[in-house]
Design a protein around this motif. Sequence first.
Motif, PDB file in Angstrom:
ATOM      1  N   THR A  78       8.344   5.153   7.760  1.00 50.80           N
ATOM      2  CA  THR A  78       9.415   4.169   7.851  1.00 50.80           C
ATOM      3  C   THR A  78       8.951   3.000   8.701  1.00 50.80           C
ATOM      4  N   GLY A  79       9.213   1.772   8.231  1.00 50.29           N
ATOM      5  CA  GLY A  79       8.815   0.589   8.970  1.00 50.29           C
ATOM      6  C   GLY A  79       9.847  -0.511   8.841  1.00 50.29           C
ATOM      7  N   VAL A  80       9.601  -1.618   9.576  1.00 52.02           N
ATOM      8  CA  VAL A  80      10.465  -2.788   9.535  1.00 52.02           C
ATOM      9  C   VAL A  80       9.578  -4.032   9.477  1.00 52.02           C
ATOM     10  N   THR A  81      10.008  -5.061   8.750  1.00 46.18           N
ATOM     11  CA  THR A  81       9.223  -6.285   8.605  1.00 46.18           C
ATOM     12  C   THR A  81      10.133  -7.437   8.201  1.00 46.18           C
ATOM     13  N   ASN A  82       9.624  -8.649   8.356  1.00 52.38           N
ATOM     14  CA  ASN A  82      10.359  -9.814   7.859  1.00 52.38           C
ATOM     15  C   ASN A  82       9.722 -10.366   6.578  1.00 52.38           C
ATOM     16  N   ASP A  83       8.649  -9.733   6.119  1.00 56.45           N
ATOM     17  CA  ASP A  83       7.964 -10.158   4.889  1.00 56.45           C
ATOM     18  C   ASP A  83       7.479  -8.911   4.170  1.00 56.45           C
ATOM     19  N   LEU A  84       8.338  -8.348   3.349  1.00 57.26           N
ATOM     20  CA  LEU A  84       8.052  -7.052   2.740  1.00 57.26           C
ATOM     21  C   LEU A  84       6.842  -7.101   1.809  1.00 57.26           C
ATOM     22  N   ARG A  85       6.740  -8.129   1.000  1.00 61.75           N
ATOM     23  CA  ARG A  85       5.614  -8.234   0.064  1.00 61.75           C
ATOM     24  C   ARG A  85       4.278  -8.254   0.827  1.00 61.75           C
ATOM     25  N   ASN A  86       4.197  -9.074   1.867  1.00 66.21           N
ATOM     26  CA  ASN A  86       2.968  -9.166   2.650  1.00 66.21           C
ATOM     27  C   ASN A  86       2.679  -7.859   3.391  1.00 66.21           C
ATOM     28  N   ARG A  87       3.731  -7.227   3.899  1.00 62.93           N
ATOM     29  CA  ARG A  87       3.534  -5.974   4.636  1.00 62.93           C
ATOM     30  C   ARG A  87       3.022  -4.881   3.703  1.00 62.93           C
ATOM     31  N   LEU A  88       3.522  -4.848   2.484  1.00 62.53           N
ATOM     32  CA  LEU A  88       3.021  -3.864   1.515  1.00 62.53           C
ATOM     33  C   LEU A  88       1.537  -4.100   1.243  1.00 62.53           C
ATOM     34  N   TYR A  89       1.158  -5.362   1.119  1.00 64.16           N
ATOM     35  CA  TYR A  89      -0.257  -5.698   0.920  1.00 64.16           C
ATOM     36  C   TYR A  89      -1.093  -5.205   2.108  1.00 64.16           C
ATOM     37  N   GLN A  90      -0.595  -5.434   3.323  1.00 68.40           N
ATOM     38  CA  GLN A  90      -1.323  -4.993   4.518  1.00 68.40           C
ATOM     39  C   GLN A  90      -1.474  -3.479   4.556  1.00 68.40           C
ATOM     40  N   HIS A  91      -0.445  -2.763   4.163  1.00 63.72           N
ATOM     41  CA  HIS A  91      -0.550  -1.290   4.140  1.00 63.72           C
ATOM     42  C   HIS A  91      -1.583  -0.840   3.106  1.00 63.72           C
ATOM     43  N   ALA A  92      -1.632  -1.501   1.969  1.00 58.60           N
ATOM     44  CA  ALA A  92      -2.564  -1.111   0.902  1.00 58.60           C
ATOM     45  C   ALA A  92      -3.992  -1.561   1.170  1.00 58.60           C
ATOM     46  N   ASN A  93      -4.148  -2.582   2.037  1.00 57.50           N
ATOM     47  CA  ASN A  93      -5.461  -3.155   2.347  1.00 57.50           C
ATOM     48  C   ASN A  93      -5.627  -3.307   3.855  1.00 57.50           C
ATOM     49  N   PRO A  94      -5.650  -2.196   4.580  1.00 61.45           N
ATOM     50  CA  PRO A  94      -5.675  -2.279   6.049  1.00 61.45           C
ATOM     51  C   PRO A  94      -7.005  -2.815   6.582  1.00 61.45           C
ATOM     52  N   GLU A  95      -6.903  -3.577   7.679  1.00 62.85           N
ATOM     53  CA  GLU A  95      -8.117  -4.052   8.349  1.00 62.85           C
ATOM     54  C   GLU A  95      -8.808  -2.897   9.062  1.00 62.85           C
ATOM     55  N   LYS A  96      -8.004  -2.001   9.618  1.00 64.98           N
ATOM     56  CA  LYS A  96      -8.538  -0.821  10.299  1.00 64.98           C
ATOM     57  C   LYS A  96      -8.080   0.415   9.541  1.00 64.98           C
ATOM     58  N   LYS A  97      -8.946   1.381   9.436  1.00 63.97           N
ATOM     59  CA  LYS A  97      -8.634   2.607   8.702  1.00 63.97           C
ATOM     60  C   LYS A  97      -8.069   3.694   9.605  1.00 63.97           C
ATOM     61  N   THR A  98      -7.551   3.302  10.771  1.00 66.78           N
ATOM     62  CA  THR A  98      -7.074   4.281  11.733  1.00 66.78           C
ATOM     63  C   THR A  98      -5.551   4.374  11.796  1.00 66.78           C
ATOM     64  N   SER A  99      -4.848   3.551  11.032  1.00 68.67           N
ATOM     65  CA  SER A  99      -3.388   3.583  11.080  1.00 68.67           C
ATOM     66  C   SER A  99      -2.861   4.815  10.336  1.00 68.67           C
ATOM     67  N   PHE A 100      -1.619   5.157  10.634  1.00 72.70           N
ATOM     68  CA  PHE A 100      -0.981   6.304   9.980  1.00 72.70           C
ATOM     69  C   PHE A 100      -0.988   6.140   8.470  1.00 72.70           C
ATOM     70  N   THR A 101      -0.584   4.949   8.002  1.00 72.32           N
ATOM     71  CA  THR A 101      -0.475   4.743   6.558  1.00 72.32           C
ATOM     72  C   THR A 101      -1.821   4.781   5.852  1.00 72.32           C
ATOM     73  N   SER A 102      -2.872   4.285   6.511  1.00 72.76           N
ATOM     74  CA  SER A 102      -4.194   4.344   5.871  1.00 72.76           C
ATOM     75  C   SER A 102      -4.760   5.763   5.914  1.00 72.76           C
ATOM     76  N   LYS A 103      -4.499   6.472   6.995  1.00 71.10           N
ATOM     77  CA  LYS A 103      -4.983   7.852   7.114  1.00 71.10           C
ATOM     78  C   LYS A 103      -4.411   8.742   6.020  1.00 71.10           C
ATOM     79  N   TYR A 104      -3.145   8.514   5.670  1.00 73.30           N
ATOM     80  CA  TYR A 104      -2.473   9.355   4.685  1.00 73.30           C
ATOM     81  C   TYR A 104      -2.267   8.655   3.337  1.00 73.30           C
ATOM     82  N   ASN A 105      -2.953   7.515   3.133  1.00 73.22           N
ATOM     83  CA  ASN A 105      -2.837   6.743   1.882  1.00 73.22           C
ATOM     84  C   ASN A 105      -1.374   6.524   1.507  1.00 73.22           C
ATOM     85  N   CYS A 106      -0.635   6.089   2.477  1.00 72.19           N
ATOM     86  CA  CYS A 106       0.813   5.966   2.371  1.00 72.19           C
ATOM     87  C   CYS A 106       1.173   4.487   2.210  1.00 72.19           C
ATOM     88  N   PHE A 107       1.186   4.011   0.963  1.00 73.34           N
ATOM     89  CA  PHE A 107       1.507   2.604   0.743  1.00 73.34           C
ATOM     90  C   PHE A 107       2.346   2.377  -0.512  1.00 73.34           C
TER      91      PHE A 107
END
Length: 101
Positions: free
Chosen positions: A25-54
């Motif tokens: 669960t997250g919060v943002t003011n730009d959902l489209r951009n945030r979805l892109y960031q989750h799918a293309n993370p700069e760092k592979k250490t976030s929760f969503t990148s660790k669990y391919n959660c996008f």
Amino acid sequence: MVKPLGTHNYFVYILTNKNKTVLYTGVTNDLRNRLYQHANPEKKTSFTSKYNCFYLIYWERFPVVSEAIQREREIKGWRREKKVKLINDHNPKWKFLNDEI
């Protein structure tokens, strides 16, 4: 330029992985951009990148940031069963909504 009061958009959203076994669960003011960031993370250490959660399966819009943050905290505090009920009530097939944003 500052937007007039009441014209802001803040989103609380729930993501899952391909197998729909993880919820984020997250919060943002730009959902489209945030979805892109989750799918293309700069760092592979976030929760969503660790669990391919996008994969977006639920979202709500709020005009006031404090309301969105409060709702995010509320949902994050729920047990999985209650989150599943919320998703099922709005997206019973758990369709991935990324392309609809």
